[in-house]
Design a protein around this motif. Sequence first.
Motif, PDB file in Angstrom:
ATOM      1  N   MET A 202       0.832  -1.214   0.000  1.00  0.00           N
ATOM      2  CA  MET A 202       0.000   0.000   0.000  1.00  0.00           C
ATOM      3  C   MET A 202       0.857   1.250   0.000  1.00  0.00           C
ATOM      4  N   ALA A 203       1.920   1.247   0.804  1.00  0.00           N
ATOM      5  CA  ALA A 203       2.787   2.420   0.861  1.00  0.00           C
ATOM      6  C   ALA A 203       3.486   2.662  -0.466  1.00  0.00           C
ATOM      7  N   VAL A 204       3.984   1.601  -1.079  1.00  0.00           N
ATOM      8  CA  VAL A 204       4.661   1.746  -2.368  1.00  0.00           C
ATOM      9  C   VAL A 204       3.675   2.172  -3.449  1.00  0.00           C
ATOM     10  N   GLY A 205       2.493   1.552  -3.456  1.00  0.00           N
ATOM     11  CA  GLY A 205       1.504   1.866  -4.485  1.00  0.00           C
ATOM     12  C   GLY A 205       0.970   3.272  -4.427  1.00  0.00           C
ATOM     13  N   THR A 206       0.985   3.858  -3.246  1.00  0.00           N
ATOM     14  CA  THR A 206       0.510   5.243  -3.104  1.00  0.00           C
ATOM     15  C   THR A 206       1.650   6.262  -3.191  1.00  0.00           C
ATOM     16  N   GLY A 207       2.852   5.785  -3.493  1.00  0.00           N
ATOM     17  CA  GLY A 207       3.972   6.691  -3.716  1.00  0.00           C
ATOM     18  C   GLY A 207       4.780   7.057  -2.489  1.00  0.00           C
ATOM     19  N   PHE A 208       4.498   6.452  -1.342  1.00  0.00           N
ATOM     20  CA  PHE A 208       5.262   6.729  -0.127  1.00  0.00           C
ATOM     21  C   PHE A 208       6.467   5.780  -0.056  1.00  0.00           C
ATOM     22  N   TYR A 209       7.396   5.977  -0.976  1.00  0.00           N
ATOM     23  CA  TYR A 209       8.531   5.067  -1.097  1.00  0.00           C
ATOM     24  C   TYR A 209       9.425   5.099   0.140  1.00  0.00           C
ATOM     25  N   LEU A 210       9.716   6.282   0.626  1.00  0.00           N
ATOM     26  CA  LEU A 210      10.582   6.397   1.801  1.00  0.00           C
ATOM     27  C   LEU A 210       9.913   5.770   3.030  1.00  0.00           C
ATOM     28  N   THR A 211       8.617   5.983   3.158  1.00  0.00           N
ATOM     29  CA  THR A 211       7.881   5.371   4.274  1.00  0.00           C
ATOM     30  C   THR A 211       7.952   3.851   4.200  1.00  0.00           C
ATOM     31  N   ALA A 212       7.762   3.310   3.002  1.00  0.00           N
ATOM     32  CA  ALA A 212       7.830   1.859   2.828  1.00  0.00           C
ATOM     33  C   ALA A 212       9.211   1.326   3.171  1.00  0.00           C
ATOM     34  N   LEU A 213      10.245   2.045   2.745  1.00  0.00           N
ATOM     35  CA  LEU A 213      11.625   1.613   3.020  1.00  0.00           C
ATOM     36  C   LEU A 213      11.929   1.643   4.508  1.00  0.00           C
ATOM     37  N   LEU A 214      11.577   2.750   5.167  1.00  0.00           N
ATOM     38  CA  LEU A 214      11.836   2.864   6.604  1.00  0.00           C
ATOM     39  C   LEU A 214      11.023   1.837   7.390  1.00  0.00           C
ATOM     40  N   PHE A 215       9.785   1.629   6.986  1.00  0.00           N
ATOM     41  CA  PHE A 215       8.947   0.652   7.675  1.00  0.00           C
ATOM     42  C   PHE A 215       9.534  -0.753   7.564  1.00  0.00           C
ATOM     43  N   THR A 216      10.020  -1.100   6.378  1.00  0.00           N
ATOM     44  CA  THR A 216      10.624  -2.419   6.179  1.00  0.00           C
ATOM     45  C   THR A 216      11.845  -2.605   7.056  1.00  0.00           C
ATOM     46  N   ILE A 217      12.698  -1.595   7.109  1.00  0.00           N
ATOM     47  CA  ILE A 217      13.919  -1.682   7.924  1.00  0.00           C
ATOM     48  C   ILE A 217      13.576  -1.837   9.399  1.00  0.00           C
ATOM     49  N   VAL A 218      12.654  -0.992   9.872  1.00  0.00           N
ATOM     50  CA  VAL A 218      12.305  -1.014  11.299  1.00  0.00           C
ATOM     51  C   VAL A 218      11.601  -2.312  11.674  1.00  0.00           C
ATOM     52  N   ILE A 219      10.648  -2.762  10.856  1.00  0.00           N
ATOM     53  CA  ILE A 219       9.887  -3.962  11.216  1.00  0.00           C
ATOM     54  C   ILE A 219      10.759  -5.207  11.152  1.00  0.00           C
ATOM     55  N   CYS A 220      11.711  -5.256  10.207  1.00  0.00           N
ATOM     56  CA  CYS A 220      12.629  -6.399  10.143  1.00  0.00           C
ATOM     57  C   CYS A 220      13.550  -6.412  11.364  1.00  0.00           C
ATOM     58  N   ALA A 221      13.972  -5.228  11.805  1.00  0.00           N
ATOM     59  CA  ALA A 221      14.785  -5.148  13.020  1.00  0.00           C
ATOM     60  C   ALA A 221      13.982  -5.619  14.235  1.00  0.00           C
ATOM     61  N   ILE A 222      12.705  -5.252  14.298  1.00  0.00           N
ATOM     62  CA  ILE A 222      11.851  -5.684  15.400  1.00  0.00           C
ATOM     63  C   ILE A 222      11.669  -7.201  15.378  1.00  0.00           C
ATOM     64  N   VAL A 223      11.432  -7.761  14.196  1.00  0.00           N
ATOM     65  CA  VAL A 223      11.255  -9.211  14.063  1.00  0.00           C
ATOM     66  C   VAL A 223      12.511  -9.947  14.521  1.00  0.00           C
ATOM     67  N   TYR A 224      13.671  -9.452  14.100  1.00  0.00           N
ATOM     68  CA  TYR A 224      14.940 -10.088  14.503  1.00  0.00           C
ATOM     69  C   TYR A 224      15.142  -9.972  16.012  1.00  0.00           C
TER      70      TYR A 224
END
Length: 230
Positions: free
Chosen positions: A112-134
Amino acid sequence: MDEFIKQITAGSATSTGFGIWETLAALVLSFVLCLIVAYFYRQTHRGLSYSVSFVHAMIILGVTVSVIMLIIGSNIARAFTLVGALSIIRFRNPVKDSRDVAFIFLVMAIGMAVGTGFYLTALLFTIVICAIVYFLSRFQIGATMSREVLLKLLAPGSLDYHAAFGDIFFRQLRDHALLSVETVEGGAVELIYSVEFKPGVDEAAFLSELRAVTGGRKVALLTGQENIDV
């Protein structure tokens, strides 16, 4: 032909609201980000319910959602049309682990973030959520310190198992609970206990003591339910 090429390179924004380069960027970025999420899902997964098809489904779902958001854009009519189309789909494959459900919503949010053009939000969210999962997996957040296992044994039907195993359980176990009693062929009784060993207990010696009481019948230890997904 020249006009057609101009429309492609310009993105034909007047008719579709997005162009070929925007579409390509959404596809590539959503694929890469969902691939990263899938990698961390595989690295942190516990139990036997791991499925390659589920990992592939996460990636495909994230990319698909990004395209859906591109198509919808700010058009309300398209949004309602999409809801109507998706309402006829029935998903009958149950998700065994609630953690898998969280990952489904995760890749949907990225799409949803990528499709609506919030590329930076999608990138930061991926980094943060992967860090949380780890972090949750690495430090076993929420895991219990005790290790319960299942004890499965066969005993003669005439044996008073409450009295026969009492001394052994008292010396070797921190806690135990009888889960099931079942009569099997030959007049034997199948018993299943949930047990927790005391520190330093020799499990092989424990099984040998039980086997001596049961007359050499089968005795087995199985992993506890909290340690396995089936």
